[in-house]
Design a protein around this motif. Structure first.
Motif, PDB file in Angstrom:
ATOM      1  N   ALA A 198       0.831  -1.204   0.000  1.00  0.00           N
ATOM      2  CA  ALA A 198       0.000   0.000   0.000  1.00  0.00           C
ATOM      3  C   ALA A 198       0.864   1.251   0.000  1.00  0.00           C
ATOM      4  N   GLU A 199       2.020   1.178   0.642  1.00  0.00           N
ATOM      5  CA  GLU A 199       2.975   2.280   0.656  1.00  0.00           C
ATOM      6  C   GLU A 199       4.373   1.710   0.496  1.00  0.00           C
ATOM      7  N   VAL A 200       5.165   2.370  -0.341  1.00  0.00           N
ATOM      8  CA  VAL A 200       6.538   1.917  -0.568  1.00  0.00           C
ATOM      9  C   VAL A 200       7.387   3.098  -1.020  1.00  0.00           C
ATOM     10  N   ALA A 201       8.514   3.288  -0.364  1.00  0.00           N
ATOM     11  CA  ALA A 201       9.485   4.331  -0.725  1.00  0.00           C
ATOM     12  C   ALA A 201       8.831   5.704  -0.883  1.00  0.00           C
ATOM     13  N   GLY A 202       7.846   5.993  -0.046  1.00  0.00           N
ATOM     14  CA  GLY A 202       7.182   7.292  -0.104  1.00  0.00           C
ATOM     15  C   GLY A 202       6.048   7.385  -1.110  1.00  0.00           C
ATOM     16  N   PHE A 203       5.750   6.309  -1.819  1.00  0.00           N
ATOM     17  CA  PHE A 203       4.655   6.274  -2.793  1.00  0.00           C
ATOM     18  C   PHE A 203       3.470   5.533  -2.185  1.00  0.00           C
ATOM     19  N   THR A 204       2.264   5.959  -2.549  1.00  0.00           N
ATOM     20  CA  THR A 204       1.039   5.320  -2.075  1.00  0.00           C
ATOM     21  C   THR A 204       0.332   4.653  -3.248  1.00  0.00           C
ATOM     22  N   ARG A 205      -0.136   3.444  -3.003  1.00  0.00           N
ATOM     23  CA  ARG A 205      -0.827   2.683  -4.042  1.00  0.00           C
ATOM     24  C   ARG A 205      -2.163   3.313  -4.385  1.00  0.00           C
ATOM     25  N   PHE A 209      12.124   3.048  -5.194  1.00  0.00           N
ATOM     26  CA  PHE A 209      10.762   2.563  -5.428  1.00  0.00           C
ATOM     27  C   PHE A 209      10.788   1.304  -6.300  1.00  0.00           C
ATOM     28  N   ALA A 210      11.526   1.355  -7.408  1.00  0.00           N
ATOM     29  CA  ALA A 210      11.575   0.213  -8.332  1.00  0.00           C
ATOM     30  C   ALA A 210      12.134  -1.027  -7.648  1.00  0.00           C
TER      31      ALA A 210
END
Length: 196
Positions: free
Chosen positions: A43-50, A185-186
């Protein structure tokens, strides 16, 4: 800025391998392993939200699923694609000719799409391998260009995850208002998709 970020998301989504297909009318998940694999994406990863998930597999076998992500204030947008093009399991070994061939197709698609839009210009700057702890590296390309007057950068990475192609595309202003790390992120998406 928000309009440019939305334009970036539209470009990233349009560049996805399912561009010839259309989302499932039901919008529901495909059965089996792909559903479980998509569910592993955080749902959240490296500051990004799904964000949204679009299932292409029911109506376009081989085109898999697309999951959207965004950084806070849409400082960057990303798409994650899991697919196999109906060609069977994709091996994750470095140097796999299917991965090399697919990477060339992906980059050509990204550049071709940008070339059809009057306000968008992109050029490939460099290619590299991104190490992924516990697995094979991702092959990545950094592209730069303009969307209107805004200088933009795109990171496009490809690898394999659980027998499928994993494509990650991150679009951000060259000088973002908020710092983002597309490569982190990747890499973290690859770990999640691989079940690491």
């Amino acid at each position: 800025m928000r309009a440019l970020a939305l334009a970036g998301l539209a470009l990233a989504a349009a560049c996805a391998p399912q561009q010839a297909g259309r989302p499932s009318a039901a919008g529901g998940p495909a059965p089996g392993g792909l559903e479980a694999q998509a569910a592993r994406l955080p749902a959240e990863v490296a500051g990004f939200t799904r964000g949204n998930t679009v299932w292409h597999e029911p109506e376009r076998p081989g085109f898999g699923v697309t999951v959207d992500y965004a950084a806070p204030a849409r400082a960057a947008v990303a798409t994650v694609n899991l697919y196999d093009r109906g060609q069977g399991a994709v091996a994750g070994a470095p140097g796999d000719p299917r991965l090399s061939s697919e990477f060339e197709i992906v980059i050509a698609d990204v550049l071709a799409l940008a070339g059809t839009r009057t306000q968008q210009r992109l050029a490939e700057q460099e290619r590299s391998e991104a190490p992924v702890p516990g697995g094979a590296p991702l092959t990545c390309s950094r592209l730069e260009g303009t969307y209107g007057r805004q200088q933009m950068t795109e990171l496009v990475c490809l690898g394999a995850a659980a027998g499928r192609f994993l494509r990650v595309q991150v679009t951000a202003p060259l000088r973002p208002v908020r710092p983002v790390d597309p490569l982190l992120f990747a890499v973290e998406i690859a770990q999640a998709a691989r079940g690491a």
